[in-house]
Design a protein around this motif. Sequence first.
Motif, PDB file in Angstrom:
ATOM      1  N   ILE A 160       1.000  -0.971   0.055  1.00 35.71           N
ATOM      2  CA  ILE A 160      -0.597   0.018  -0.335  1.00 35.71           C
ATOM      3  C   ILE A 160       0.603   1.061  -0.140  1.00 35.71           C
ATOM      4  N   GLN A 161       0.504   1.565  -1.283  1.00 35.90           N
ATOM      5  CA  GLN A 161       2.055   3.141  -1.499  1.00 35.90           C
ATOM      6  C   GLN A 161       2.998   2.968  -1.168  1.00 35.90           C
ATOM      7  N   ASP A 162       3.637   2.967   0.322  1.00 34.87           N
ATOM      8  CA  ASP A 162       5.646   2.732   0.901  1.00 34.87           C
ATOM      9  C   ASP A 162       5.489   1.973   1.393  1.00 34.87           C
ATOM     10  N   VAL A 186       7.771  -5.762   7.566  1.00 38.55           N
ATOM     11  CA  VAL A 186       7.636  -4.891   7.722  1.00 38.55           C
ATOM     12  C   VAL A 186       8.467  -4.015   7.379  1.00 38.55           C
ATOM     13  N   SER A 187       8.189  -2.838   6.170  1.00 37.39           N
ATOM     14  CA  SER A 187       9.162  -1.909   5.902  1.00 37.39           C
ATOM     15  C   SER A 187       7.682  -1.089   5.374  1.00 37.39           C
ATOM     16  N   MET A 188       8.612   0.664   5.634  1.00 36.03           N
ATOM     17  CA  MET A 188       8.253   1.523   5.052  1.00 36.03           C
ATOM     18  C   MET A 188       8.491   2.363   4.731  1.00 36.03           C
ATOM     19  N   LEU A 235       4.879   9.461   9.282  1.00 37.42           N
ATOM     20  CA  LEU A 235       6.323  10.799   9.130  1.00 37.42           C
ATOM     21  C   LEU A 235       5.568  11.411  10.214  1.00 37.42           C
ATOM     22  N   ARG A 236       4.287  12.306   9.542  1.00 34.94           N
ATOM     23  CA  ARG A 236       3.120  13.010  10.920  1.00 34.94           C
ATOM     24  C   ARG A 236       2.011  12.151  11.625  1.00 34.94           C
ATOM     25  N   PRO A 237       2.791  11.951  12.338  1.00 35.59           N
ATOM     26  CA  PRO A 237       2.117  10.569  13.337  1.00 35.59           C
ATOM     27  C   PRO A 237      -0.008  11.123  13.752  1.00 35.59           C
ATOM     28  N   GLN A 271      -1.253   9.342   7.520  1.00 35.92           N
ATOM     29  CA  GLN A 271      -1.509   9.163   6.119  1.00 35.92           C
ATOM     30  C   GLN A 271      -1.609   7.837   5.526  1.00 35.92           C
ATOM     31  N   TYR A 272      -2.052   6.654   6.119  1.00 33.90           N
ATOM     32  CA  TYR A 272      -2.077   5.237   6.583  1.00 33.90           C
ATOM     33  C   TYR A 272      -3.382   4.674   7.454  1.00 33.90           C
ATOM     34  N   ILE A 273      -2.943   4.801   8.294  1.00 38.46           N
ATOM     35  CA  ILE A 273      -3.642   4.146   9.450  1.00 38.46           C
ATOM     36  C   ILE A 273      -4.684   5.981  10.070  1.00 38.46           C
TER      37      ILE A 273
END
Length: 228
Positions: free
Chosen positions: A134-136, A146-148, A208-210, A214-216
Motif C-alpha cells: 500500500i503506497q510505501d 514490514v517496511s515503510m 511521517l506525521r503521526p 496518511q495510512y492508519i
Amino acid sequence: MGRILIVDDDPEIRDVVHVYLRNEGYEVLEASDGIEALEVLSHEKVGLLILDVMMPRMDGINACMKIREKYTMPIIMLSAMEEDIDKIMGLSTGADDYMTKPFNPMELIARVKAQFRRQVMTAPKEEKPDGIHIQDLVIDEAKHFVSMRGQVVNLTPLEFAILTMLAANPGHVFSADTIYESVWKERSGYSDNTVMVHIRNLREKLELRPKEPQYIKTVWGVGYKIDK
C-alpha cells in the motif's frame, strides 16, 4: 513451551510466579531490575517477559522502552498502580498486556498462555511472496516483515496483527471492539484504551506525521481503516 523472563525486585513475587510457570512446563529466568533484564536478554533467547514497573536502578517503563529498541517478544507489565493513565503509559512504551498488583497467579498464567497462542496464530502458514503493498508500506505476512519507505519497521506481534488486519482489508472500517476481539482473541469487555494505544504506537512507527496519519486513519465514532 517457551522461555519466560520474570523481572521484579521482589524475590517473593518472583518465586511465586516462577513456581506457577514451571508447573505449566515453562522454562523460567529471573532478573531483579531493568538493567539486569537487559543483560539477560543480551545472551539468552526469551519468548516472553513479565515486567514489573516499580524497580530500582531501571524501572519497568524505561526498561520496556529499551527492550523495544531491539526485541519484539510479548511483554506483560505488572504494577501496583491501577489508574487508566498508568495502564496507557505501560502500553504506550510497548507492553502487550498490563496487570495490577495484587494479582491472581492463575490469571497471569492464562494471559501468558494467551500471548503464546497469539504468536502461533500469527505465524505464517504458507509463503505469500507478493505480500501486501500500500503506497510505501510493504507487509510480508510469511516472513513477519514490514517496511515503510524502504526502511524495516520493527513491530510487536500485536502491532503486526493489527496492521495486517487493516491492510488486508483496505477501505474497511474496523471498530476498536472488533480489532480487540480479532487480535487479542478475547471479549472486549475490559479493553478500555488498549486498541487506541496500539494504534498510536503503530502511527509513531509508520507515519511521517503521526498526528496527521496518511495510512492508519480514524473514522470518528466508528473505528480505524487503511485505504488502498
